[in-house]
Each structure stands twice: as C-alpha cells, then as structure tokens.
Design a protein around this motif. Sequence first.
Motif, PDB file in Angstrom:
ATOM      1  N   SER A   1       0.809  -1.220   0.000  1.00  0.00           N
ATOM      2  CA  SER A   1       0.000   0.000   0.000  1.00  0.00           C
ATOM      3  C   SER A   1       0.841   1.270   0.000  1.00  0.00           C
ATOM      4  O   SER A   1       0.509   2.236  -0.703  1.00  0.00           O
TER       5      SER A   1
ATOM      6  N   TRP B   1      -4.923  12.105   7.625  1.00  0.00           N
ATOM      7  CA  TRP B   1      -5.570  10.800   7.494  1.00  0.00           C
ATOM      8  C   TRP B   1      -6.908  10.844   8.214  1.00  0.00           C
ATOM      9  O   TRP B   1      -6.990  11.295   9.352  1.00  0.00           O
TER      10      TRP B   1
ATOM     11  N   ASP C   1     -10.846  12.109   8.865  1.00  0.00           N
ATOM     12  CA  ASP C   1     -11.670  13.306   8.735  1.00  0.00           C
ATOM     13  C   ASP C   1     -10.807  14.566   8.793  1.00  0.00           C
ATOM     14  O   ASP C   1     -10.023  14.763   9.704  1.00  0.00           O
TER      15      ASP C   1
ATOM     16  N   THR D   1      -5.738  17.290  -2.927  1.00  0.00           N
ATOM     17  CA  THR D   1      -6.253  15.987  -3.382  1.00  0.00           C
ATOM     18  C   THR D   1      -7.753  16.016  -3.631  1.00  0.00           C
ATOM     19  O   THR D   1      -8.279  15.166  -4.352  1.00  0.00           O
TER      20      THR D   1
ATOM     21  N   GLY E   1     -10.416  15.105  -2.123  1.00  0.00           N
ATOM     22  CA  GLY E   1     -11.201  13.904  -1.843  1.00  0.00           C
ATOM     23  C   GLY E   1     -10.987  12.758  -2.805  1.00  0.00           C
ATOM     24  O   GLY E   1     -11.718  11.768  -2.773  1.00  0.00           O
ATOM     25  N   LYS E   2      -9.982  12.855  -3.686  1.00  0.00           N
ATOM     26  CA  LYS E   2      -9.758  11.802  -4.686  1.00  0.00           C
ATOM     27  C   LYS E   2      -9.088  10.557  -4.105  1.00  0.00           C
ATOM     28  O   LYS E   2      -9.145   9.475  -4.692  1.00  0.00           O
ATOM     29  N   ILE E   3      -8.412  10.737  -2.973  1.00  0.00           N
ATOM     30  CA  ILE E   3      -7.746   9.596  -2.327  1.00  0.00           C
ATOM     31  C   ILE E   3      -8.518   9.259  -1.055  1.00  0.00           C
ATOM     32  O   ILE E   3      -8.576  10.060  -0.121  1.00  0.00           O
ATOM     33  N   GLN E   4      -9.101   8.101  -1.014  1.00  0.00           N
ATOM     34  CA  GLN E   4      -9.945   7.718   0.107  1.00  0.00           C
ATOM     35  C   GLN E   4      -9.142   7.668   1.412  1.00  0.00           C
ATOM     36  O   GLN E   4      -8.098   7.033   1.499  1.00  0.00           O
ATOM     37  N   GLY E   5      -9.671   8.380   2.402  1.00  0.00           N
ATOM     38  CA  GLY E   5      -9.051   8.354   3.727  1.00  0.00           C
ATOM     39  C   GLY E   5      -7.847   9.252   3.884  1.00  0.00           C
ATOM     40  O   GLY E   5      -7.213   9.258   4.943  1.00  0.00           O
TER      41      GLY E   5
ATOM     42  N   ASN F   1      -6.318  13.314   2.900  1.00  0.00           N
ATOM     43  CA  ASN F   1      -6.319  14.642   2.284  1.00  0.00           C
ATOM     44  C   ASN F   1      -4.954  15.268   2.489  1.00  0.00           C
ATOM     45  O   ASN F   1      -4.384  15.189   3.589  1.00  0.00           O
TER      46      ASN F   1
END
Length: 519
Positions: A425, A491, A493, A506, A508-512, A514
């Motif tokens: 990951s 990481w 919220d 970013t 919101g394009k990368i989950q979890g 910013n």
Amino acid sequence: MEKENLLFKQNDLILVLIIYSILAIISFNYHHYPLGADGMSYIAIAKNYLNGNWANAINGYWSPLYSWLMTPIIYFGFEIPYAGYVTRFVSLIAGFFTIIGLNGLSSTFHLKNSIKRALLFTSIPIILFFAIRYDTPDLLVVCILVYYFNIIFKKNYSDSWVNGALCGLLGGIGFLSKTYVFPFFIAHFFVLSAIYYFKGFKLQKTHVRTNFIIGLVFFLMISGIWIGTISAKYDKLTIGTSTDYNHAIIGPEYQKHPVYFIGLIKPPNPNATSTWENPSLVKLKDWSPFKSFKYFEFQLNIIHKNLLKTIIITEFYSILSLAIIIVSLYFILKPNTKKCFKERLIYLMITIFIYSSGYLLIFVEERYLWPMIILIMFCGFYLINSIQTKVVSVKFRNIALILLLISFILVPTYELVTYPNTDTSDYTLSKILRNEYGIQGNIASNNHWENTLGVSYYLNSKYYGLPKNINNSDELQKELEASNIDYYFVWGDSGNVHLSDYNEITNGKIQGLNIYKRN
C-alpha cells in the motif's frame, strides 16, 4: 558403511537447502515492497558507509553488521522502489546458513537421522518466514547464535582453546548484529563455563578456565572496537544507545511512543528520511525502578506483562512450546534421568531462560524471541530423539514426531501464504502522489506515522512526524511553518483543519487521505 551413512546425512541437508533456496527465490515474486521503518534506517546507514559518510554511518542505535552486509548489494545497484529486496536478500542468506548451523547442532546433540531430517524440514517454513516477515537483523542473530550454541554445547568443548576463541569470536559478531547479544553472551558464557568448571576434573577445570579467558578476550577485542567507536561519537562509554532509549519510552513518563506526541522532529542529517535513522538523538527522560516504590511497582507490572506476552508468542509459534519446556523441566528434576540427557536439557533451558529474561525488563516483540523459539523447537526434537523405545513404543514416538513437526510448520506456513497481499500500500500510494501530484519535500501528518514514513521514503522526501497541535489550526500552522513543512497529510476526517497558508490538493480523490500543500 560409515561413508554411505555420511552421504545419506549430507543428502538430507542438501535437499533441505535446495528446497529452501527455491522457495526463497520464489518469494521475490511476492512482498514487493515490504520495507519498514527499521529497514529504511539500516539501508540508509549502508549507503552512508558506501558514500564515505562515516559521521552519519556510525550509529549507536542500529548495530552495524546488518548494514555492512547490505553494502555489496547496494554497490552493484540500488533503486528506492526495490529497497525491500536488499534487506530480504541478506536475511535469506542468513536463513540458509542457519539451516546448516541447525544441522551441525543436531550432530552435536547426536540426533538420529530420522529426527534430524524432520527437524531440518520443519525449519524451512519457520526460517523462511523469519527472513521475509521483518527487515531487521533478528534472523542474522539467530544464525550467529546457532553456531555459537553448536560450539559451547559440544561434549568435548573444553578439549581445545580454539572452542573458547570461536565462542568469543561469534559472540563479538553477534554483538555487531544486535546490542542485546552483549549482555546475553557475557551472562550465558559465564554460566555455561561455571557449570563446566564445577562438574569437571582438575585438568578439565584448567581447560575450561583457559577457554573462558580466551573467549572473553576475543569477544572484548571485537566488541571493544565498536564500543570505542560509538563511545567516541557520543562522548560517553556505551555499548549502544538503543537500550537507554527503549528503557525511557516504556517508563511512566510516556504512555505511548514519543514520536506520536513529541512534535515535529527534523531528520538528523541531510540524507535521512526521518528521525528514525538515529532515534536516540531525541532526548527523553529516563527513569529508575529504584527511584520510588511506585516506580518499582511499575517495573514489576512491566515484567508481568512481558512474561505473559512471551508465553503467548511461544505458544503462537507452536501450541506445544510450553509442553516442551514443562517436559524438559520434568526430566531435569527426575532423579534417575540419564546424566548426559539431563545435562543437555539443562543447557538448553538455561539458554532459553537467560535469553528471554533480559527482554522482560523492557519490552518484548515477537522477533526478539526468535532464538528462543528455535531452541524450543530444537529441544522438542531432542526430547523425542531421547525417548527410550523400551518405555515408549516406536509408533507413539513417531506420532509425537509428526505432531511436533506439524505444530511448528502451521503458523509460518499460514503467514507465508497470507502475507504477500498485505505490504504494497505505501509504495502504491507513493506512485499516485508522485505521478499525479508531484509531491516531494518536507512532509508531516496528523496520524499514521509509519505509513506516512513509508510513503515519504518512496517519494524520496523527508518526514518530520506528527505535530503537537493537530486540533488547533493556528498553532498547527505555526508549527508546520517553523519546520518548513511543504505537505501536511491528514488521514481520516479533515473537517477541523483550516490552514490559511496551505491548500488542499487531493480534493477527496484519495480515500481516507487529504493532503495540504504550502502556498
């Protein structure tokens, strides 16, 4: 007939080494980027040695041998995405020689061919797992100690001064692999030498004393060079800074690791990714269990927790581990146990208890106990080897052998099968951040210290850690700017993050995750 028997024994070892080597080669198709924080530091130190950067290469926290063994590999070519292969290659080679060492230890204990064969085949998955699971020198320590045990446990150990010299040599090399080997070797070498001395005849006593002195001289010569080097660097006599650092972080002053609350920390040198390349440079408050009754009670609680954790770890590797120790103690205490059998069980149990006891004072991790796990496994096979067929039938002994074999194979085999899908990951994320956002520079984060460190490493960036004031936007921004942070990773919220001098890139394009970039 003896030649045929010797060839048969060698064929067993050769077959096991071939199987291990094939599986080792296959493993390179998996776990492509399993690099942890420790591995990054060892590789960075190896690169410093190659580049002649001695001031940063000499490090009191990370023992040098693991990095030294990496230098030839790095010399012939190094790319950050494949850094994990460097640490694994060294560990796999150490595993190869560990199996050879176990074969020698089997001969020292006169294991029957069938028992030795079962032991060697059982060692394949567990040693392969050790080599792949962590990018640390712990398997290297296992390898060196197996050869040391092979000498110190010899029946004719006292017959030659060379045995004492080899023990000291291996103890010194072990210390260069891990600081913990220094107190372990001194304690273990002294205790075993004392046992040999008091049970021996007059001439044997002289030989044992000579071996002890020679072994200690060799050990101190090798370890003394490194101790002198790091003592000169830190301006104080020390065998290593890891013990003091680790003792401090488990104290009552710190409820969790300092990297999570101490604030942003600049990497210790221009080439370092993070403070983890030399963590002991961060000054922490040490403590003593003798300072007050409360602290003494705190130390006892640490020992209790570590003892429970040690038991859990030993049972994790084999459900028969505790049974092996209990049965061994039973035969040791049994009055009519054969003398040679009892003595060797005593040597094994003393070694297991000495090795594990030091870690009980600070903290225990699974990989710290690998030498103990290997000895427990070996002890199990030695117990079965020594069961008399007049008391126990061959059929029952074979059933016990199969159960022992299965018990030590199950966990490492399962881990080897399931582990490959868990470790890519950080590298995958770093490729996205580099290719789509061009991220490179000084990085901080609100959480996920180790993951962010991994991403920073693959981005060839510097990671400063976690700010103190993540919940106060004004204070947070001051702290980020004071350390010249280019990117702030959030990481989870990010609703409470309001930084006037940083823009969220970013969207919101990368989950979890910013990421905020400095204007």
